[in-house]
Design an enzyme around this catalytic site. Structure first.
Site: not given
Length: 764
Positions: A302-304
């Site tokens: 995932t992104d942050y």
């Protein structure tokens, strides 16, 4: 007490996989898994680990935490240290320094039950300590070999410091200059974007074959952000992307697929939604397309906090639900949100997530750790002496300097004011807030680059003209966002004593990058006030524009004599720009994003569709056409545009046949290219095509090939392009990718708005 290398777990593995070889009795730092690193298949080695793991340990491998780090190195925050000590972390983000990373790896390898090594990730976007021009600038060089090399250097420096995973390259197509993250990508074109994605993946990973990851100089690369993050409405970061599947597949997905074909080890899910489904929860995108259609075998992160954000998106009722949606969609690792480690075990017990899906995710992650050699030697990257020897070397500095020069785009050069040679005898006034600046030059996402070590333009020009007949006078004139009558008067006084003005203007580096969206992309008013005062002196003005995005330079185009778009150039900024200004490097860069005439034109891009009432570019005032009342529909500077200190002509464009079959066929295009000027130079020869009739509407032009060639003054060369039917394929009305029969056009041109050398042909 330090766990002995030959542990109970190690013996258990040896019994399970006796056929794989005998365990070593060495007490080396190689770790307990060393005996399984030979020629046995990765799958067997992964199986050997998976068989020993509890469900909790598996989910730990799917979890990434971010380290807090101080000026002296990383420190482990209390929130994830207990997980680390239990072997429940697969990756750590933002840890830096050999010593700090070794300390964390030692806990994972020597103090946990299974001793599985950790992946250490970092945003190595356009350099680690040697900072190269922002990726948008480098793409303007159209030099794929150079872009591959700068990625290699970034990997060498980062890997020498203990990093083994980078969250780059960003391969999002970007058509909206308001969006701050245009700086991270390669612009608006899917063909060029795909080529750049391929070059940068190969550079970071040390080759196209994933086995190259075993090199000590390689980083695991990440294709991001899957998908269409650059299509965010209004240019507003994290915003919705509303687009058809045709546009998604024909425009936005090709660079991600190119990254996959280049062997990229990981992908990152985008923050945005597409057509109602956030990417982090999009099974169609992450599993049906990425895995089943493209055959991707790495892992997806995932992104942050992307998993957690499914709650405010409105598709998950809480973070537990969000974790279930993400992992079932095809996400393998949760970046920093901790939702997997907190909730997935319970979800498996409830039957909402299968352990088979967990095993598959962990398999993907462990495979990459084996390929990186971390099971052979968890400390293989950690060598302080190697870090010292591979940081900001003279060769790296020279490459960075060349990268700067080859990324600077000459947009205007009235009366050939540039170059200013060392023998010219001119007096030059050097003004502007970015003339003696080093802090902004690296731009955003500048790794661990020391901003104080970046070379200001003033220093670069001072060293360039030292001992020559050129005299320099410096007066700042304004800051980025402010000025005073006294400061402007000081600058004007310096200009009146000079022959030429060079004004370094532009953005603060914080104005581009993540969450840096601007609705006014002009130079700030104080800078324009200064430029207007300089113009009133009657002296020729050279504007050096530094920014992380295309700007609205419509006023500057009318009022400045010369414009150099220098972007944010990095560590060697001043030297590379000075090389261009003095004529030691003839500018060769070409734009990869169209420059708007004003913000009201955005999004603007060359490969647009026609309408049923297309504007007449020769008479845009005609009523009831697709046009504006107050400005042209054309960009200020088009895609592919850029000037040189010499001139070029393209003539005698020919194709070897007038008809092309839709399957397994090709044509050969040739053209004569001549340097018609008085100095040597480089030209980017660009091949465009158009399909006039198809089952779905097609762009007015599409880039299908390019070559950057050097020509001496007066020299001519013949260039050759091969265009296959596959190159002309697209997703049509039936959503299958294929070439369709119909009338075609092609151009061999100097930029997207160059309509000379047009040739008709037929797709049969």
């Amino acid at each position: 007490m330090k766990k002995d290398i030959i542990s109970v777990t190690y013996i258990a593995v040896a019994i399970l996989l006796a056929s794989c070889g005998s365990p070593s009795s060495s007490n080396s730092k190689a770790g307990k898994w060393q005996s399984f690193s030979g020629e046995k298949r990765i799958e067997q080695r992964v199986d050997s680990v998976l068989k020993l793991m509890t469900l909790e340990e598996k989910i730990g491998q799917m979890t990434q935490f971010s380290a807090n780090w101080s000026i002296t190195g990383p420190v482990m925050s209390d929130d994830f240290q207990p997980y680390l000590e239990k072997g429940l972390i697969g990756s750590i983000f933002n840890a830096t320094s050999v010593e700090g990373i070794r300390r964390m790896q030692q806990i994972a390898v020597e103090k946990t039950r299974l001793g599985i090594p950790i992946l250490f990730g970092q945003d190595v976007i356009h350099g680690y300590k040697t900072i190269f021009p922002i990726p948008l600038a480098e793409a303007c060089s159209w030099d794929l070999e150079m872009m591959q090399r700068t990625a290699e250097i970034a990997a060498i420096e980062a890997a020498s410091d203990g990093i083994n995973w980078t969250f780059a390259p960003m391969v999002d197509i970007a058509r909206d200059a308001r969006w701050g993250r245009v700086m991270e990508g390669a612009g608006e074109d899917p063909y060029l974007g795909s080529k750049v994605a391929e070059a940068r993946v190969i550079g970071f990973q040390g080759g196209r074959d994933v086995n190259s990851l075993n090199k000590l100089t390689s980083l695991l690369a990440t294709g991001k952000h899957l998908a269409a993050y650059g299509a965010a409405e209004s240019g507003r970061d994290y915003n919705t992307a509303e687009l058809s599947e045709h546009t998604l597949r024909n425009v936005y997905l090709p660079p991600y697929q190119a990254a996959k074909e280049a062997g990229v080890g990981t992908f990152m899910a985008a923050f945005n939604e597409i057509n109602g489904v956030p990417a982090t929860a999009d099974r169609w995108l992450m599993t049906e397309v990425l895995r089943n259609e493209w055959g991707f075998n790495g892992f997806v992160v995932t992104d942050y906090t992307g998993t957690n954000e499914l709650v405010p998106h409105g598709v998950a009722k809480d973070e537990k639900h969000a974790a279930e949606l993400a992992v079932n969609a095809g996400i393998d690792m949760d970046m920093t949100g901790a939702s997997f480690i907190k909730y997935l075990a319970e979800s498996v017990e409830e039957g909402k997530v299968s352990e088979k899906r967990i095993d598959l995710a962990v398999r993907h992650i462990l495979e990459m750790k084996f390929l990186l050699g971390l099971f052979d030697d968890p400390y293989r990257y950690l060598d302080e002496e190697r870090a010292r020897q591979n940081t900001m070397t003279p060769e790296f500095m020279e490459t960075a300097r060349k990268a700067v020069a080859s990324s600077v785009v000459l947009l205007k050069n009235e009366n050939q004011i540039l170059p200013i040679t060392q023998e010219s005898g001119k007096t030059i006034a050097l003004v502007g807030p970015l003339m003696n600046d080093s802090i902004n030059l690296n731009g955003e996402w500048a790794g661990l680059g020391d901003r104080n070590k970046s070379v200001p333009i003033l220093k670069g020009l001072t060293e360039k003209y030292a001992g020559s007949t050129v005299k320099l006078i410096y007066a700042e004139g304004s800051s980025i966002t402010g000025t005073t009558p006294a400061k402007i008067a000081e600058a004007v006084a310096a200009v009146r004593r000079s022959d030429i003005v060079i004004a370094a203007m532009g953005e603060d580096f914080n104005w581009s990058g993540e969450a840096a969206v601007r609705t006014d992309i002009r130079l700030p008013e104080p800078q324009r006030e200064l430029l207007n005062a300089l113009k009133t002196t009657g002296k020729p003005v050279v504007l050096v524009s530094l920014s992380g995005r295309p700007l609205d330079l419509s006023w500057e185009d009318k009022n400045m004599n010369t414009i150099l778009q220098a972007w944010f150039p990095g560590t060697q900024a001043g030297h590379g720009i000075a090389d261009v200004i003095a004529g030691d490097y003839n500018p060769s860069a070409r734009l990869v994003m169209s420059f708007p005439r004003n913000v009201g034109q955005i999004p603007i891009y060359y490969n647009q569709k026609n309408t049923g009432r297309p504007a007449d570019l020769n008479n845009e005032s005609v009523d009831y056409k697709s046009s504006y009342l107050d400005t042209s529909i054309t960009p200020l500077y088009p895609f592919g545009y850029g000037l040189s200190y010499t001139t070029f002509e393209i003539n005698h464009v020919n194709i070897d046949k007038k008809a092309l079959k839709t399957k397994n066929d090709k044509i050969t295009v040739t053209a004569d290219v001549c340097n018609t000027g008085a100095v040597d130079g480089e030209i980017v020869v660009q091949l465009y095509t158009r399909q006039l009739v198809a089952s779905v509407t097609r762009p007015v032009k599409e880039l299908k090939g390019f070559q950057k060639i050097s020509l001496k003054a007066g020299e001519s060369k013949q260039v050759e392009f091969e265009v296959t039917s596959d190159d002309l394929a697209f997703y049509g009305i039936d959503m299958h990718k294929k070439a369709e029969p119909g009338n075609m056009k092609l151009w061999v041109a100097q930029h997207a708005a160059d309509n000379s050398n047009e040739i008709d042909f037929l797709m049969e």
